[in-house]
Enzyme design. Structure first.
Site, PDB file in Angstrom:
ATOM      1  N   LEU A 208      88.590  -0.622  84.341  1.00 33.82           N
ATOM      2  CA  LEU A 208      88.391  -1.695  83.360  1.00 33.82           C
ATOM      3  C   LEU A 208      89.348  -1.578  82.177  1.00 33.82           C
ATOM      4  O   LEU A 208      89.733  -2.581  81.590  1.00 33.82           O
ATOM      5  CB  LEU A 208      86.946  -1.675  82.850  1.00 33.82           C
ATOM      6  CG  LEU A 208      85.860  -1.944  83.899  1.00 33.82           C
ATOM      7  CD1 LEU A 208      84.482  -1.765  83.281  1.00 33.82           C
ATOM      8  CD2 LEU A 208      86.010  -3.349  84.470  1.00 33.82           C
ATOM      9  N   GLY A 209      89.701  -0.353  81.840  1.00 38.53           N
ATOM     10  CA  GLY A 209      90.599  -0.158  80.707  1.00 38.53           C
ATOM     11  C   GLY A 209      90.993   1.291  80.580  1.00 38.53           C
ATOM     12  O   GLY A 209      90.348   2.184  81.133  1.00 38.53           O
TER      13      GLY A 209
ATOM     14  N   GLY B  59      92.673   4.075  77.547  1.00 37.39           N
ATOM     15  CA  GLY B  59      93.075   4.282  76.164  1.00 37.39           C
ATOM     16  C   GLY B  59      93.541   5.700  75.931  1.00 37.39           C
ATOM     17  O   GLY B  59      93.847   6.442  76.869  1.00 37.39           O
ATOM     18  N   THR B  60      93.574   6.082  74.660  1.00 39.18           N
ATOM     19  CA  THR B  60      94.078   7.395  74.271  1.00 39.18           C
ATOM     20  C   THR B  60      93.267   8.520  74.898  1.00 39.18           C
ATOM     21  O   THR B  60      93.814   9.522  75.366  1.00 39.18           O
ATOM     22  CB  THR B  60      94.037   7.527  72.742  1.00 39.18           C
ATOM     23  OG1 THR B  60      94.800   6.468  72.164  1.00 39.18           O
ATOM     24  CG2 THR B  60      94.623   8.861  72.301  1.00 39.18           C
ATOM     25  N   PHE B  61      91.938   8.337  74.918  1.00 41.42           N
ATOM     26  CA  PHE B  61      91.075   9.439  75.326  1.00 41.42           C
ATOM     27  C   PHE B  61      90.708   9.425  76.806  1.00 41.42           C
ATOM     28  O   PHE B  61      90.204  10.412  77.324  1.00 41.42           O
ATOM     29  CB  PHE B  61      89.790   9.422  74.497  1.00 41.42           C
ATOM     30  CG  PHE B  61      90.035   9.663  73.034  1.00 41.42           C
ATOM     31  CD1 PHE B  61      90.408  10.916  72.586  1.00 41.42           C
ATOM     32  CD2 PHE B  61      89.910   8.643  72.117  1.00 41.42           C
ATOM     33  CE1 PHE B  61      90.639  11.156  71.236  1.00 41.42           C
ATOM     34  CE2 PHE B  61      90.143   8.867  70.775  1.00 41.42           C
ATOM     35  CZ  PHE B  61      90.510  10.126  70.331  1.00 41.42           C
ATOM     36  N   GLY B  62      90.913   8.335  77.504  1.00 45.39           N
ATOM     37  CA  GLY B  62      90.532   8.313  78.908  1.00 45.39           C
ATOM     38  C   GLY B  62      90.455   6.905  79.463  1.00 45.39           C
ATOM     39  O   GLY B  62      91.147   6.002  78.999  1.00 45.39           O
TER      40      GLY B  62
ATOM     41  N   VAL C 165      87.871   3.621  81.210  1.00 40.56           N
ATOM     42  CA  VAL C 165      86.565   3.017  81.443  1.00 40.56           C
ATOM     43  C   VAL C 165      86.630   2.372  82.816  1.00 40.56           C
ATOM     44  O   VAL C 165      87.544   1.590  83.105  1.00 40.56           O
ATOM     45  CB  VAL C 165      86.209   1.970  80.373  1.00 40.56           C
ATOM     46  CG1 VAL C 165      84.856   1.339  80.681  1.00 40.56           C
ATOM     47  CG2 VAL C 165      86.179   2.610  78.990  1.00 40.56           C
TER      48      VAL C 165
ATOM     49  N   LYS D 243      82.553   5.527  80.992  1.00 41.76           N
ATOM     50  CA  LYS D 243      83.671   5.986  80.177  1.00 41.76           C
ATOM     51  C   LYS D 243      83.959   7.435  80.545  1.00 41.76           C
ATOM     52  O   LYS D 243      83.091   8.300  80.420  1.00 41.76           O
ATOM     53  CB  LYS D 243      83.319   5.872  78.694  1.00 41.76           C
ATOM     54  CG  LYS D 243      84.441   6.289  77.746  1.00 41.76           C
ATOM     55  CD  LYS D 243      84.025   6.066  76.297  1.00 41.76           C
ATOM     56  CE  LYS D 243      85.128   6.417  75.321  1.00 41.76           C
ATOM     57  NZ  LYS D 243      84.713   6.182  73.917  1.00 41.76           N
TER      58      LYS D 243
ATOM     59  N   ASP E  68      85.644   1.185  63.938  1.00 48.58           N
ATOM     60  CA  ASP E  68      86.663   0.622  64.832  1.00 48.58           C
ATOM     61  C   ASP E  68      86.252  -0.780  65.305  1.00 48.58           C
ATOM     62  O   ASP E  68      86.366  -1.104  66.488  1.00 48.58           O
ATOM     63  CB  ASP E  68      86.883   1.546  66.022  1.00 48.58           C
ATOM     64  CG  ASP E  68      88.198   1.272  66.753  1.00 48.58           C
ATOM     65  OD1 ASP E  68      89.096   0.641  66.150  1.00 48.58           O
ATOM     66  OD2 ASP E  68      88.329   1.676  67.915  1.00 48.58           O
TER      67      ASP E  68
END
Length: 345
Positions: free
Chosen positions: A39-40, A42-45, A47, A62, A158
């Site tokens: 699904l997406g 990002g910086t940390f991992g 989803v 996540k 955020d």
């Protein structure tokens, strides 16, 4: 705010495997999860969309990257999610967390599966402005969410279109929930001068390095409201100087001298006059980078959207509310409770 320090992983051999691929299985003690799609990322991992195999329920998981530097960030997110467990996700408009587990060096958080983010919705609709009624519904739900977070001592830190999810837009138009509590924290515990919030949603107190309060979330919400109504970002800077220039000397203006005096980062953007009779702050001269200035003031929204010379009272009320949400002074910025009381547009 999450503070990421070095942390030893007890399962170094697990680092050799990538368990987050379409068709792979995530293992927990209670049940297993089949990865259907990404699904997406990002910086940390990542989803991922999964099916929970014990009951074939679709969920979102996540999965935090296995690098050691992220482990303390995970611990902070766990603490935030534990506080969220005290809230009713349906009443408070926050995502529901089902479970958390550790699998072969990865931390996994299982959430309810939601429709799409407001950002994706805007992209699909070519960033056409939302109707006022849709904006009103979204603002009302987010005000409830922010008020609920305050009740458990959390600040989201955020707020942006990407972190506001439509639950099921076809069946429940503009029913939303707030997601991604990876940076959520007790505002008073965030070190002064910390960099939080996406750049276009970054509050003046963060830019100046002032002590932070829950009011940072209301500023970001104001930026969201402006973006939904205009179909474009209110503040479009490529760096913090651009943002300071727009917020303090452009669309909003009127930063108090006391705020500038208290900011530990003020001298990065402003210089103080050497004249003994006028010790005021002046913005440093600097070339602005690429970007565009959408409005000269929030009142421009009224003239930009006036139809055939007629006044729109609902739009006037929205602009008035937006000014309160984007009050440069966090001490006088409207609160979620006050926002709910003033929801009349």
């Amino acid at each position: 705010m999450a503070h990421c320090y070095q942390h030893w992983c007890p399962y170094p051999s697990a680092y050799e495997h990538n368990i987050v691929e379409i068709g792979s299985i995530l293992f927990s003690r209670q049940t297993n999860y089949l990865v259907l799609s990404i699904l997406g990322e990002g910086t940390f991992g990542k989803v991922v969309k999964c099916v929970r195999l014990k009951d074939n329920k679709t969920v979102a998981v996540k999965v935090i990257k296995k690098e050691e530097d992220y482990y303390d960030c995970v611990e902070d997110e766990i603490q935030a999610l534990l506080k969220l467990k005290n809230l009713d996700p349906e009443i408070c408009n926050v995502v529901q967390i089902h479970a958390a587990f550790f699998d072969r060096g990865y931390f996994c958080f299982v959430f309810e599966y939601l429709d799409k983010s407001l950002f994706d919705y805007m992209v699909e609709n070519d960033f056409r402005p939302l109707p006022l009624e849709g904006i009103r519904l979204i603002v009302q739900q987010l005000a409830v969410a922010l008020q609920s977070l305050r009740s458990v001592g959390l600040t989201h830190c955020d707020i942006k279109l990407d972190n506001i999810m439509l639950v099921d837009h076809e069946k429940q138009p503009f029913r939303i929930k707030l997601i991604d509590f990876g940076l959520a924290d007790v505002a008073s515990s965030i070190p002064q001068g910390s960099v939080i919030q996406a750049l276009s949603y970054r509050s003046p107190e963060v830019l100046l390095g002032l002590p932070l309060t829950e009011a940072v979330d209301m500023w970001s919400l104001g930026c969201v409201v402006g973006e939904l109504h205009l179909g474009d970002r209110l503040f479009d800077g490529n760096n913090e100087y651009d943002m300071v220039n727009e917020e303090h000397c452009g669309t909003i203006r009127s930063t108090s001298e006391s705020m500038l005096d208290a900011g530990i980062k003020t001298n990065q953007y402003f210089k103080k006059s050497l004249c003994p009779w006028n010790r005021s702050w002046k913005l440093k001269t600097q070339l602005r980078t690429a970007g565009h200035k959408l409005l000269d003031s929030l009142d421009d929204i009224l003239s930009a959207f006036r139809t055939k010379g007629c006044e729109n009272p609902d739009l006037s009320l929205l602009v008035d509310l937006l000014k309160k949400m984007l009050d440069l002074d966090p001490a006088t910025r409207i609160t979620p409770a006050q926002l709910l009381h003033n929801m009349v547009f």
